[in-house]
Design a protein around this motif. Structure first.
Motif, mmCIF file in Angstrom:
data_model
loop_
_atom_site.group_PDB
_atom_site.id
_atom_site.type_symbol
_atom_site.label_atom_id
_atom_site.label_comp_id
_atom_site.label_asym_id
_atom_site.label_seq_id
_atom_site.Cartn_x
_atom_site.Cartn_y
_atom_site.Cartn_z
ATOM 1 N N ASP A 133 32.960 37.767 39.191
ATOM 2 C CA ASP A 133 33.278 36.403 37.922
ATOM 3 C C ASP A 133 34.643 36.782 38.150
ATOM 4 O O ASP A 133 35.616 36.522 37.986
ATOM 5 N N GLY A 134 35.354 37.979 38.806
ATOM 6 C CA GLY A 134 36.323 38.608 39.064
ATOM 7 C C GLY A 134 37.308 38.975 37.825
ATOM 8 O O GLY A 134 38.791 38.844 37.704
ATOM 9 N N ASN A 135 36.170 39.585 36.981
ATOM 10 C CA ASN A 135 37.358 40.245 35.681
ATOM 11 C C ASN A 135 37.087 41.505 35.498
ATOM 12 O O ASN A 135 36.357 42.249 35.899
ATOM 13 N N SER A 136 38.326 42.294 35.507
ATOM 14 C CA SER A 136 39.057 43.620 36.607
ATOM 15 C C SER A 136 38.507 44.429 34.861
ATOM 16 O O SER A 136 38.202 45.485 35.401
ATOM 17 N N VAL A 137 38.315 43.931 33.904
ATOM 18 C CA VAL A 137 38.625 44.666 32.932
ATOM 19 C C VAL A 137 37.613 44.926 32.173
ATOM 20 O O VAL A 137 36.728 45.627 32.118
#
Length: 121
Positions: free
Chosen positions: A19-23
């Motif tokens: 998904d590429g959501n670093s948080v």
């Protein structure tokens, strides 16, 4: 108290990376020792690495997550990026000399691993 097995934790971590959501990746990894350990395994299992000027992409085959730079020169998820290298099959490079010092350790690690493979093959 119920717990998740390693395969489920790994699958959740892999989905978060795709998904590429670093948080979300950091929140999940810091939610427990097992999650942190499996997130390291997720990054170590990455087979695709795309190093670009404004982001880097990691993943498995056609599914990859992109992690964009928020603060200019700060590498997102640096701790986990250090786990990458041994399983990389596809490497794409498209960056300037500014990012070269940041990306060079990953490239060196991949080349070292692949050169060992070529020497023994």
């Amino acid at each position: 108290m119920p717990f998740l097995n390693r395969d489920i934790i790994f699958a959740i971590g892999k989905k978060l990376v795709e998904d590429g959501n670093s948080v979300a990746v950091m929140k999940f990894a810091l939610s427990g020792k097992k999650q942190l350990y499996e997130m390291r395994n997720v990054f170590a299992s990455v087979t695709f690495l795309d190093l670009n000027e404004g982001y880097y992409g990691i993943g498995w085959g056609c599914k990859s997550g992109k992690f964009y730079y928020q603060n200019g020169d700060e590498l997102p998820l640096k701790f986990f990026m250090d786990c990458i290298g041994d399983s990389i099959i596809t490497l794409r490079l498209n960056y300037s000399n500014i990012r070269r010092t940041m990306y060079q350790p990953f490239i060196d690690k991949i080349v070292k691993k692949k050169s060992k493979f070529l020497l023994y093959a």
